[in-house]
Scaffold this motif. Structure first.
Motif, PDB file in Angstrom:
ATOM      1  N   THR A  24       4.930   3.488  -2.063  1.00 26.27           N
ATOM      2  CA  THR A  24       3.719   2.780  -2.460  1.00 26.27           C
ATOM      3  C   THR A  24       2.940   2.382  -1.219  1.00 26.27           C
ATOM      4  O   THR A  24       3.505   2.228  -0.136  1.00 26.27           O
ATOM      5  N   THR A  26       1.644  -0.492  -0.806  1.00 28.52           N
ATOM      6  CA  THR A  26       2.087  -1.844  -0.469  1.00 28.52           C
ATOM      7  C   THR A  26       3.282  -1.813   0.479  1.00 28.52           C
ATOM      8  O   THR A  26       3.315  -2.511   1.501  1.00 28.52           O
ATOM      9  N   SER A  35      -1.868  -5.041   5.900  1.00 29.77           N
ATOM     10  CA  SER A  35      -1.982  -5.432   4.496  1.00 29.77           C
ATOM     11  C   SER A  35      -2.292  -4.221   3.626  1.00 29.77           C
ATOM     12  O   SER A  35      -2.801  -3.203   4.111  1.00 29.77           O
ATOM     13  N   GLN A  36      -1.996  -4.347   2.342  1.00 23.70           N
ATOM     14  CA  GLN A  36      -2.262  -3.243   1.409  1.00 23.70           C
ATOM     15  C   GLN A  36      -3.748  -2.887   1.341  1.00 23.70           C
ATOM     16  O   GLN A  36      -4.109  -1.700   1.409  1.00 23.70           O
ATOM     17  N   ARG A  60       1.017   3.606  -9.458  1.00 22.65           N
ATOM     18  CA  ARG A  60       1.184   2.920  -8.175  1.00 22.65           C
ATOM     19  C   ARG A  60       1.904   3.790  -7.151  1.00 22.65           C
ATOM     20  O   ARG A  60       1.993   3.434  -5.985  1.00 22.65           O
TER      21      ARG A  60
END
Length: 303
Positions: A24, A26, A35-36, A60
């Motif tokens: 993912t 993230t 950060s994402q 996702r």
């Protein structure tokens, strides 16, 4: 951030390399110390500037595109080079390197999950990825160019072997094909269609030929390739259908359909040369044993 490491000098390379081992955005962002939203914007900017997709998305989950795989491997190599230079400047010893080869169809799930979880406990090890056919992986082990492989079929008895899981062989068809809506299909029902195939170096090709023979026909091959994703792309373009090993690569343009046969799967595992295996390779094998004992069936790729 990993201050004092190559990632602090080349954050974009770190972000790209992280995508290769995390499923993912993230997780890749956390791995690379950003950060994402920042990583998502970076991916969009790379794709806009370069003119081709870096990743494909399914919900996702994120998978590197073929172009993204090449760039991510180069990014990882570049980071290793910078890290080695930093260690040299500081007078530190080089990090141990473990070369792991794997079949392409086992890369996104099996190799990615095993190596990622291994490195979480052994961040001191540099893992070098190498993809290849079963024949290429066997030759590389024999010649000492790889330390350990994730492969099929089982290699000669002189090599070490640890079974990991089973992988289905599936019929890959274009999204608009009549079989795309089926749960499974008998190969005899597609005997008259054009087939695309991996070349004969691949264990999956030999098994595909055997499945067709068991169904009473020899496939009419109109194109051969040495790359699983290339074959899938030609299927998506409507050039034919293919019997391929199942993988987790998302695609809106093709559909993988189970083949109605008890022989439509193969076992795979870890292979190594006991006389050449470094200590870090033994640690990876022990880690695989631990994961398999704790999560039975984790490595199965069954369609």
């Amino acid at each position: 951030m990993n201050e004092g490491r190559a990632s602090s000098l080349a954050p974009a390379l770190a972000q790209l390399a992280a995508l290769a081992v995390e499923g993912t955005v993230t997780n890749a962002a956390a791995r690379s110390g950003t950060s994402q939203p920042t990583l998502s914007r970076a991916i969009a900017a790379w794709e806009r500037d370069l003119g081709f997709p870096i990743v494909t998305r399914s919900g996702r989950r994120v998978a590197l595109s073929e172009q993204g795989r090449v760039l991510a491997a180069a990014a990882a190599d570049a980071l290793d080079t910078i890290d080695d230079a930093l260690r040299q400047v500081r007078g530190e010893s080089a990090r141990p390197t473990l070369t792991v080869g794997f079949l392409r169809s086992l890369g996104p799930t099996v190799a990615g999950e095993l190596i990622t979880s291994f490195l979480r406990g052994r961040p001191d090890v540099v893992v070098v990825h190498r993809e290849g056919s079963s024949a290429e992986l066997a030759d590389a082990l024999a010649e000492g160019r790889m330390d350990i492989t994730i492969t099929a079929p089982r290699p000669p008895e002189r090599l070490g072997w640890m079974p990991l899981g089973r992988q289905a062989l599936v019929l890959v068809v274009p999204a608009g094909h009549w079989a795309a809506g089926r749960e499974d299909v008998a190969l005899a029902d597609v005997r008259g269609e054009a087939f695309l195939a991996l070349d004969r170096r691949f264990d999956a090709r030999r098994r595909a030929d055997a499945l067709c023979a068991s169904a009473g026909f020899a496939a009419r091959i109109v194109l051969e390739a040495d790359n699983l994703l290339t074959v899938r792309d030609y299927v998506a373009a409507g050039m034919g259908i293919a019997v391929l090993p199942a993988d987790a690569t998302p695609s809106a343009r093709t559909k993988s359909v189970l083949i109605r046969s008890d022989d439509a799967s193969r076992s795979f595992g870890l292979a190594w040369d006991p006389h050449r295996l470094p200590d870090d390779g033994r640690d990876l094998i022990r880690h695989a044993e631990t994961v398999s004992a704790k999560y039975p069936g984790w490595a199965d790729v069954l369609g």
